[in-house]
Design a protein around this motif. Structure first.
Motif, PDB file in Angstrom:
ATOM      1  N   THR A 155       0.724  -1.117   0.138  1.00 52.11           N
ATOM      2  CA  THR A 155      -0.076   0.065   0.082  1.00 52.11           C
ATOM      3  C   THR A 155       0.905   1.298   0.067  1.00 52.11           C
ATOM      4  OG1 THR A 155      -0.143   0.165   2.475  1.00 52.11           O
ATOM      5  CG2 THR A 155      -1.722  -1.187   1.386  1.00 52.11           C
ATOM      6  N   GLY A 156       0.384   2.237  -0.287  1.00 49.87           N
ATOM      7  CA  GLY A 156       0.874   3.634  -0.221  1.00 49.87           C
ATOM      8  C   GLY A 156       1.380   3.958   1.058  1.00 49.87           C
ATOM      9  N   ALA A 157       0.840   3.462   2.260  1.00 50.80           N
ATOM     10  CA  ALA A 157       1.266   3.695   3.588  1.00 50.80           C
ATOM     11  C   ALA A 157       2.288   3.035   3.778  1.00 50.80           C
ATOM     12  CB  ALA A 157      -0.130   3.517   4.633  1.00 50.80           C
ATOM     13  N   GLN A 158       2.475   1.590   3.405  1.00 51.56           N
ATOM     14  CA  GLN A 158       3.544   0.739   3.538  1.00 51.56           C
ATOM     15  C   GLN A 158       4.752   1.313   2.818  1.00 51.56           C
ATOM     16  OE1 GLN A 158       1.353  -2.877   2.276  1.00 51.56           O
ATOM     17  NE2 GLN A 158       1.821  -3.718   4.143  1.00 51.56           N
ATOM     18  N   LEU A 159       4.592   1.876   1.714  1.00 54.98           N
ATOM     19  CA  LEU A 159       5.713   2.139   0.670  1.00 54.98           C
ATOM     20  C   LEU A 159       6.591   3.326   1.438  1.00 54.98           C
ATOM     21  CD1 LEU A 159       7.539   1.896  -1.793  1.00 54.98           C
ATOM     22  CD2 LEU A 159       5.598   3.425  -2.820  1.00 54.98           C
ATOM     23  N   ALA A 201       0.342  12.276  -6.404  1.00 52.52           N
ATOM     24  CA  ALA A 201       0.980  12.095  -5.085  1.00 52.52           C
ATOM     25  C   ALA A 201       0.567  10.635  -4.572  1.00 52.52           C
ATOM     26  CB  ALA A 201       0.104  12.885  -4.110  1.00 52.52           C
ATOM     27  N   LEU A 202       1.502  10.189  -3.774  1.00 48.60           N
ATOM     28  CA  LEU A 202       1.459   8.731  -3.385  1.00 48.60           C
ATOM     29  C   LEU A 202       0.223   8.719  -2.507  1.00 48.60           C
ATOM     30  CD1 LEU A 202       3.064   5.878  -3.115  1.00 48.60           C
ATOM     31  CD2 LEU A 202       3.723   6.942  -1.079  1.00 48.60           C
ATOM     32  N   ASP A 203      -0.649   7.642  -2.680  1.00 50.82           N
ATOM     33  CA  ASP A 203      -1.972   7.604  -2.007  1.00 50.82           C
ATOM     34  C   ASP A 203      -1.791   6.598  -1.086  1.00 50.82           C
ATOM     35  OD1 ASP A 203      -4.679   6.964  -1.332  1.00 50.82           O
ATOM     36  OD2 ASP A 203      -5.428   6.861  -3.338  1.00 50.82           O
ATOM     37  N   PRO A 204      -2.137   6.719   0.216  1.00 55.07           N
ATOM     38  CA  PRO A 204      -1.732   5.571   1.240  1.00 55.07           C
ATOM     39  C   PRO A 204      -2.658   4.698   1.105  1.00 55.07           C
ATOM     40  CG  PRO A 204      -1.784   7.777   2.239  1.00 55.07           C
ATOM     41  CD  PRO A 204      -2.118   7.953   0.608  1.00 55.07           C
ATOM     42  N   ALA A 205      -3.859   4.608   0.682  1.00 51.31           N
ATOM     43  CA  ALA A 205      -4.734   3.359   0.638  1.00 51.31           C
ATOM     44  C   ALA A 205      -4.629   2.702  -0.830  1.00 51.31           C
ATOM     45  CB  ALA A 205      -6.137   4.110   0.768  1.00 51.31           C
ATOM     46  N   LYS A 206      -3.779   3.350  -1.706  1.00 54.87           N
ATOM     47  CA  LYS A 206      -3.631   2.447  -2.884  1.00 54.87           C
ATOM     48  C   LYS A 206      -2.708   1.648  -2.766  1.00 54.87           C
ATOM     49  CE  LYS A 206      -3.115   3.463  -7.878  1.00 54.87           C
ATOM     50  NZ  LYS A 206      -2.677   4.705  -8.914  1.00 54.87           N
ATOM     51  N   THR A 207      -2.991   0.467  -3.764  1.00 60.52           N
ATOM     52  CA  THR A 207      -1.912  -0.785  -3.809  1.00 60.52           C
ATOM     53  C   THR A 207      -1.187  -0.559  -4.943  1.00 60.52           C
ATOM     54  OG1 THR A 207      -3.378  -2.288  -2.713  1.00 60.52           O
ATOM     55  CG2 THR A 207      -1.755  -3.271  -4.053  1.00 60.52           C
ATOM     56  N   TYR A 208       0.187  -0.829  -4.751  1.00 59.02           N
ATOM     57  CA  TYR A 208       1.181  -0.544  -5.844  1.00 59.02           C
ATOM     58  C   TYR A 208       2.027  -1.821  -5.886  1.00 59.02           C
ATOM     59  CZ  TYR A 208       0.301   4.522  -5.070  1.00 59.02           C
ATOM     60  OH  TYR A 208      -0.158   5.815  -4.983  1.00 59.02           O
ATOM     61  N   ARG A 209       2.274  -2.079  -7.187  1.00 59.74           N
ATOM     62  CA  ARG A 209       2.945  -3.428  -7.484  1.00 59.74           C
ATOM     63  C   ARG A 209       4.603  -2.721  -7.398  1.00 59.74           C
ATOM     64  NH1 ARG A 209       2.253  -8.287  -6.641  1.00 59.74           N
ATOM     65  NH2 ARG A 209       3.281  -9.090  -8.748  1.00 59.74           N
ATOM     66  N   VAL A 210       5.314  -3.232  -6.548  1.00 53.45           N
ATOM     67  CA  VAL A 210       6.907  -2.802  -6.175  1.00 53.45           C
ATOM     68  C   VAL A 210       7.721  -3.786  -6.356  1.00 53.45           C
ATOM     69  CG1 VAL A 210       8.262  -1.791  -4.679  1.00 53.45           C
ATOM     70  CG2 VAL A 210       5.874  -1.146  -4.789  1.00 53.45           C
ATOM     71  N   ALA A 211       8.982  -3.677  -7.530  1.00 55.78           N
ATOM     72  CA  ALA A 211       9.814  -4.446  -7.708  1.00 55.78           C
ATOM     73  C   ALA A 211      10.908  -4.426  -6.658  1.00 55.78           C
ATOM     74  CB  ALA A 211      10.174  -4.439  -9.146  1.00 55.78           C
ATOM     75  N   MET A 212      11.734  -5.487  -6.388  1.00 57.17           N
ATOM     76  CA  MET A 212      12.965  -5.263  -5.649  1.00 57.17           C
ATOM     77  C   MET A 212      13.334  -6.824  -5.599  1.00 57.17           C
ATOM     78  SD  MET A 212      10.923  -5.232  -1.886  1.00 57.17           S
ATOM     79  CE  MET A 212       9.846  -4.165  -2.320  1.00 57.17           C
ATOM     80  N   ASN A 213      14.588  -6.799  -5.184  1.00 52.02           N
ATOM     81  CA  ASN A 213      15.385  -8.296  -5.032  1.00 52.02           C
ATOM     82  C   ASN A 213      14.982  -8.838  -3.743  1.00 52.02           C
ATOM     83  OD1 ASN A 213      17.275  -7.362  -2.706  1.00 52.02           O
ATOM     84  ND2 ASN A 213      18.486  -6.329  -4.207  1.00 52.02           N
TER      85      ASN A 213
END
Length: 608
Positions: free
Chosen positions: A487-491, A541-553
């Motif tokens: 989520t935007g909040a987690q990010l 703007a980053l939305d705290p409630a929205k879910t984003y797909r995030v790439a990382m190792n």
């Protein structure tokens, strides 16, 4: 298998032990006779040999398998000049390190060579392709006597570390040369604060005693207690990491009971000096001078039974004095990284007390020296490099891209690096397709970027050509890419964890892919350094409630480097390796006629 000459040398010079073998370590060691008059002793007034003798302690740390001279800024040190200006000096390469150590030992019959961990791991392809056997072989040849373990010694797990110590061919890849079985390290790896969870015993020996003609010096080796936070979970499975100070103090008592009063601690944890120049006078009294970081508190609390601290991990250069608990001065040293420096510390050994002479006004003298590339090369190291390069060539020399100029990564000395941007963009491109994870942004941990991409050719490939070997040097871990839901909040929490909690004292700024921007205000403290309202993705703007797909190792996805927020991610997709993503991006976005230029590194606005 018969002992090698190097192994026989090591056995004759060292006596290793543990608490359980305390009673057995009093056995003497036979040492070959030296020419008459060779002893560095202090004569008394009558001219007879006195009660003290000078022992030379040569040390280095964080070699990371850099057998060949490191490229770009990774292969230079900063030298402070008499007029206050700074000079960049090319340094490093095992051919020169071996030569430097051998030259330094001349005229010093009482000389011992020690290291403070991370000899291997995150290594260039020449060593990493062969599970770092070439580096262990080189360390044997240059006369290393003892080392502590670093966090990177656990990159491939406990079994592989044990193999590096004891020998034997790799369980999957086998032996690399016909008729040759890997012999293992002639020197002991010390793991005093790393124990088996089931037995409670140290993984390897906790300490060793170096003996020569009546002189006895104990070495205790520890790695940073926080190793599990910066190594993959599989690498430290079944192991427990204990407090550095408590462990050192425990084994100092054990050594004292054996009659070993002179003690050196090899600690894979370090500090941050006020200057980046290797010859900075760390004990200068000016405001802001000196050293900060984890090693300062460790040094203040390690028992005064320990006479010198050889440290590492931060890749910094320093030769400082920090008072021990009794108030006496004690040296704390680090020789940067990649074999670019070595430290020469003079220990005055008292034959009567069997201890190092340290008064309230004088600590052992320690100086860092450059491993310069103007001196002759050590011929045996040149031969070693040539032998392994021949085996690596079919893989290492393959071109994967072209660059227009140096692209700074490890040597950028800034929160955001040009190479960090390239790597993050490569990871996004490899995972953004709907059937490959659907990533909207990518994040890269800065510690996973091990070098720069240098324009100057490292071999016969030509300037500007990036070989697979050079790309491997930048990204040697071969972590698998993960794409997860956050989520935007987690990010936002993850971005704040760059500069708060365990990362507040030494921030770990994630490298971000194109489209992600924000302001980092370093005038503030902790999580407040990330300006919340400034975080945007593709202009929104980053939305705290929205879910984003995030790439990382996979290392980051597991919460590595103190990013606990990533552990709560969901809907994981496993993609290609980070190295494959990087090389594919270089190939797709560059050519001889259109090389890749360094990006501006302007995604993170930093307020200082």
């Amino acid at each position: 298998m018969p002992a090698t000459p190097q192994r026989r040398r090591a056995i004759s010079r060292l006596r290793t032990g543990s608490a359980a073998l305390a009673a057995a370590v009093g056995i003497g060691v036979t040492v070959a006779a030296l020419p008459a008059g060779a002893d560095t002793v202090h004569p008394d007034r009558t001219g007879h040999p006195g009660r003290t003798v000078d022992v030379q302690l040569l040390s280095f740390n964080d070699f990371h398998g850099n057998l060949e001279p490191p490229q770009g800024s990774s292969g230079t040190v900063e030298e402070l000049q008499a007029d206050g200006t700074k000079k960049t000096v090319p340094a490093g390469g095992v051919e020169y390190l071996a030569q430097s150590l051998r030259t330094a030992r001349k005229g010093h019959p009482y000389s011992v060579t020690a290291a403070a961990g991370d000899l291997v791991g995150a290594s260039p392809l020449l060593s990493g392709l062969f599970h770092d056997e070439p580096t262990i072989e080189a360390m044997n040849k240059l006369g290393l006597d003892v080392t502590s373990v670093g966090n990177h010694e656990f990159d491939e797990g406990r079994a592989e570390l044990t193999r590096l110590q004891n020998g034997g061919c790799h369980p999957k890849d086998g032996c690399y040369e016909d008729g040759k079985k890997f012999a293992g390290a002639d020197f002991p790896y010390l793991t005093a604060n790393v124990t088996d969870e089931k037995t409670g015993k140290p993984l390897l020996k906790p300490y060793t005693v170096w003996r020569h003609k009546g002189v006895k010096i104990g070495f205790i080796g520890v790695t940073l207690e926080g190793t599990p936070d910066i190594v993959s979970a599989n690498g430290v499975k079944g192991l427990k990491f204990h407090d550095e100070v408590e462990t050192i103090n425990k084994y100092a008592k054990v050594l004292n009971k054996q009659g070993v009063k002179a003690i050196v601690a090899l600690i894979h944890e370090g500090g941050l000096p006020a200057s980046t120049s290797y010859n900075y006078q760390c004990d200068s009294p000016g405001p802001g001078d000196g050293i900060s970081g984890p090693i300062t508190e460790i040094a203040k609390h390690v028992t005064s039974k320990v006479d010198a601290l050889v440290t590492g991990h931060t890749h910094q250069a320093y030769a400082c004095t920090i008072p021990d608990p009794s108030g006496r001065p004690r040296t704390v040293t680090s020789a940067a990284s990649y074999g670019k420096l070595y430290t020469d510390t003079e220990l005055t050994y008292d034959r009567r007390t069997h201890d190092i002479v340290r008064t309230s006004v004088k600590a052992p003298g320690a100086v860092n020296h450059v491993v310069d590339r103007t001196q002759p090369k050590a011929a045996d190291m040149t031969s070693l490099i040539g032998r392994w390069n021949k085996l690596a060539a079919p893989v290492a020399a393959r071109p994967v891209g072209h660059i227009a100029a140096d692209i700074a990564g490890r040597g950028a000395n800034a929160p955001e690096s040009p190479l960090g941007d390239v790597i993050a963009d490569a990871q996004l491109e490899a995972t953004k397709a709907a059937d490959k994870g659907g990533a909207q942004l990518a994040l890269m941990n800065p510690g996973g970027i091990r070098s720069d991409l240098a324009y100057q050719a490292s071999g016969s490939e030509g300037d500007g050509v990036v070989t697979y070997g050079e790309a491997f040097t930048v990204q040697p871990f071969t972590n698998m890419m993960n794409v997860v839901d956050l989520t935007g909040a987690q990010l936002l929490t993850a971005l704040q964890q760059q500069v708060s909690g365990p990362n507040e004292a030494s921030p770990k700024i994630l490298q971000v892919s194109t489209g992600l921007t924000y302001t980092l205000d370093m005038t503030k403290k902790g999580a407040d350094r990330v300006v919340k309202d400034s975080v945007e993705l593709n202009g929104a703007a980053l939305d705290p409630a929205k879910t984003y797909r995030v790439a990382m190792n996979e290392f980051l996805a597991g919460g590595g480097d103190g990013f606990a927020a990533f552990k709560d991610a969901k809907n994981k997709y496993v993609g290609p390796s980070d190295l494959d993503a990087f090389t594919a991006y270089l190939t797709a976005h560059s050519s001889a006629s259109s090389p890749l230029s360094p990006p501006a590194a302007s995604r993170i606005h930093v307020v200082k």
